[in-house]
Design a protein around this motif. Structure first.
Motif, PDB file in Angstrom:
ATOM      1  N   VAL A  32      -7.511  -4.648 -11.303  1.00  0.00           N
ATOM      2  CA  VAL A  32      -7.324  -3.245 -10.929  1.00  0.00           C
ATOM      3  C   VAL A  32      -6.539  -3.197  -9.619  1.00  0.00           C
ATOM      4  O   VAL A  32      -6.731  -4.033  -8.739  1.00  0.00           O
ATOM      5  N   THR A  33      -5.620  -2.231  -9.537  1.00  0.00           N
ATOM      6  CA  THR A  33      -4.837  -2.017  -8.317  1.00  0.00           C
ATOM      7  C   THR A  33      -5.257  -0.689  -7.714  1.00  0.00           C
ATOM      8  O   THR A  33      -5.322   0.320  -8.415  1.00  0.00           O
ATOM      9  N   VAL A  34      -5.524  -0.705  -6.414  1.00  0.00           N
ATOM     10  CA  VAL A  34      -5.936   0.487  -5.685  1.00  0.00           C
ATOM     11  C   VAL A  34      -4.957   0.712  -4.539  1.00  0.00           C
ATOM     12  O   VAL A  34      -4.638  -0.222  -3.797  1.00  0.00           O
ATOM     13  N   SER A  35      -4.484   1.948  -4.400  1.00  0.00           N
ATOM     14  CA  SER A  35      -3.634   2.321  -3.272  1.00  0.00           C
ATOM     15  C   SER A  35      -4.491   3.035  -2.238  1.00  0.00           C
ATOM     16  O   SER A  35      -5.255   3.936  -2.590  1.00  0.00           O
ATOM     17  N   ILE A  36      -4.345   2.616  -0.986  1.00  0.00           N
ATOM     18  CA  ILE A  36      -5.056   3.295   0.100  1.00  0.00           C
ATOM     19  C   ILE A  36      -4.058   3.640   1.198  1.00  0.00           C
ATOM     20  O   ILE A  36      -3.145   2.880   1.492  1.00  0.00           O
ATOM     21  N   GLY A  37      -4.228   4.804   1.762  1.00  0.00           N
ATOM     22  CA  GLY A  37      -3.364   5.242   2.853  1.00  0.00           C
ATOM     23  C   GLY A  37      -4.081   5.142   4.184  1.00  0.00           C
ATOM     24  O   GLY A  37      -5.310   5.025   4.231  1.00  0.00           O
ATOM     25  N   PRO A  38      -3.332   5.215   5.287  1.00  0.00           N
ATOM     26  CA  PRO A  38      -3.945   5.083   6.609  1.00  0.00           C
ATOM     27  C   PRO A  38      -4.904   6.219   6.969  1.00  0.00           C
ATOM     28  O   PRO A  38      -5.765   6.046   7.824  1.00  0.00           O
ATOM     29  N   LEU A  39      -4.795   7.364   6.306  1.00  0.00           N
ATOM     30  CA  LEU A  39      -5.718   8.477   6.571  1.00  0.00           C
ATOM     31  C   LEU A  39      -6.886   8.524   5.596  1.00  0.00           C
ATOM     32  O   LEU A  39      -7.686   9.446   5.614  1.00  0.00           O
ATOM     33  N   SER A  40      -7.004   7.526   4.726  1.00  0.00           N
ATOM     34  CA  SER A  40      -8.053   7.530   3.705  1.00  0.00           C
ATOM     35  C   SER A  40      -9.414   7.116   4.246  1.00  0.00           C
ATOM     36  O   SER A  40     -10.414   7.266   3.552  1.00  0.00           O
ATOM     37  N   ALA A  41      -9.458   6.569   5.433  1.00  0.00           N
ATOM     38  CA  ALA A  41     -10.694   6.078   6.050  1.00  0.00           C
ATOM     39  C   ALA A  41     -11.271   4.896   5.282  1.00  0.00           C
ATOM     40  O   ALA A  41     -12.461   4.619   5.349  1.00  0.00           O
ATOM     41  N   VAL A  42     -10.425   4.188   4.532  1.00  0.00           N
ATOM     42  CA  VAL A  42     -10.848   2.999   3.802  1.00  0.00           C
ATOM     43  C   VAL A  42     -10.151   1.796   4.428  1.00  0.00           C
ATOM     44  O   VAL A  42      -8.935   1.789   4.594  1.00  0.00           O
ATOM     45  N   VAL A  43     -10.932   0.784   4.774  1.00  0.00           N
ATOM     46  CA  VAL A  43     -10.403  -0.448   5.354  1.00  0.00           C
ATOM     47  C   VAL A  43     -10.267  -1.466   4.227  1.00  0.00           C
ATOM     48  O   VAL A  43     -11.233  -1.727   3.499  1.00  0.00           O
ATOM     49  N   ALA A  44      -9.062  -2.021   4.071  1.00  0.00           N
ATOM     50  CA  ALA A  44      -8.770  -2.914   2.946  1.00  0.00           C
ATOM     51  C   ALA A  44      -9.752  -4.085   2.866  1.00  0.00           C
ATOM     52  O   ALA A  44     -10.291  -4.367   1.793  1.00  0.00           O
ATOM     53  N   ASP A  45      -9.998  -4.775   3.970  1.00  0.00           N
ATOM     54  CA  ASP A  45     -10.912  -5.923   3.954  1.00  0.00           C
ATOM     55  C   ASP A  45     -12.334  -5.500   3.595  1.00  0.00           C
ATOM     56  O   ASP A  45     -13.043  -6.209   2.879  1.00  0.00           O
ATOM     57  N   SER A  46     -12.755  -4.338   4.073  1.00  0.00           N
ATOM     58  CA  SER A  46     -14.094  -3.843   3.747  1.00  0.00           C
ATOM     59  C   SER A  46     -14.188  -3.468   2.272  1.00  0.00           C
ATOM     60  O   SER A  46     -15.217  -3.689   1.632  1.00  0.00           O
ATOM     61  N   LEU A  47     -13.101  -2.909   1.715  1.00  0.00           N
ATOM     62  CA  LEU A  47     -13.098  -2.580   0.292  1.00  0.00           C
ATOM     63  C   LEU A  47     -13.168  -3.854  -0.550  1.00  0.00           C
ATOM     64  O   LEU A  47     -13.890  -3.904  -1.547  1.00  0.00           O
ATOM     65  N   ARG A  48     -12.442  -4.896  -0.136  1.00  0.00           N
ATOM     66  CA  ARG A  48     -12.523  -6.178  -0.854  1.00  0.00           C
ATOM     67  C   ARG A  48     -13.962  -6.703  -0.849  1.00  0.00           C
ATOM     68  O   ARG A  48     -14.480  -7.161  -1.856  1.00  0.00           O
ATOM     69  N   PHE A  49     -14.595  -6.648   0.318  1.00  0.00           N
ATOM     70  CA  PHE A  49     -15.974  -7.100   0.455  1.00  0.00           C
ATOM     71  C   PHE A  49     -16.908  -6.239  -0.395  1.00  0.00           C
ATOM     72  O   PHE A  49     -17.762  -6.757  -1.118  1.00  0.00           O
TER      73      PHE A  49
END
Length: 152
Positions: A66-83
């Motif tokens: 699955v591919t997820v796009s996140i933007g800088p205003l999404s309040a989602v941190v890429a490393d935290s989402l991976r975890f």
């Protein structure tokens, strides 16, 4: 003079995507993600990603990525989402599914010059060229943009 709130009760309609505290039931399976795994925002987001991805897989198919796009205003941190994704998929039928995260830039539309431009500063919504007021075009999203699966 001032804005008056009407005396009528206003109810916000129920949303389609809701994660109950008891755990999220993966569609078309009997497995439930344990309710103890919901203390972190990214785990909840990962659950939604899993649900959306599984819903896109045809019946009998097996989710592989699955591919997820996140933007800088999404309040989602890429490393935290991976975890969070790792925690949410552990010991489930979707354990080992590949998660690809694409970080999208912040794009604003300038009210003064009428152009869309990438902005490096997510704290001030101003045109990076002329400094005019701007509205967000993209960069505030968290979206499943691709699902990979093997057919039965």
């Amino acid at each position: 003079t001032g804005y008056r709130i009407p005396d009528t009760e206003y109810r916000i309609p129920d949303t389609e995507y809701r994660i109950p505290n008891t755990g999220y039931r993966i569609p078309n399976t009997k497995y439930r993600i344990p309710s103890t795994v919901h203390s972190m925002q990214e785990v909840g987001i990962a659950r939604n990603v899993i649900g959306a991805a599984l819903a896109a897989v045809p019946e009998g198919g097996t989710l592989t990525g699955v591919t997820v796009s996140i933007g800088p205003l999404s309040a989602v941190v890429a490393d935290s989402l991976r975890f969070g994704f790792e925690i949410a998929t552990k010991d489930t039928p979707v354990e080992g599914v590949e998660l690809e995260i694409v970080e999208t830039p912040l794009v604003v539309h300038c009210d003064a010059c009428g152009k869309d431009r990438e902005s490096e500063d997510a704290t001030l919504l101003r045109c990076p060229l002329c400094g005019g007021g701007a509205t967000v075009v993209s960069g505030d999203e968290t979206a499943v943009t691709a699902v990979r699966y093997d057919e039965a």
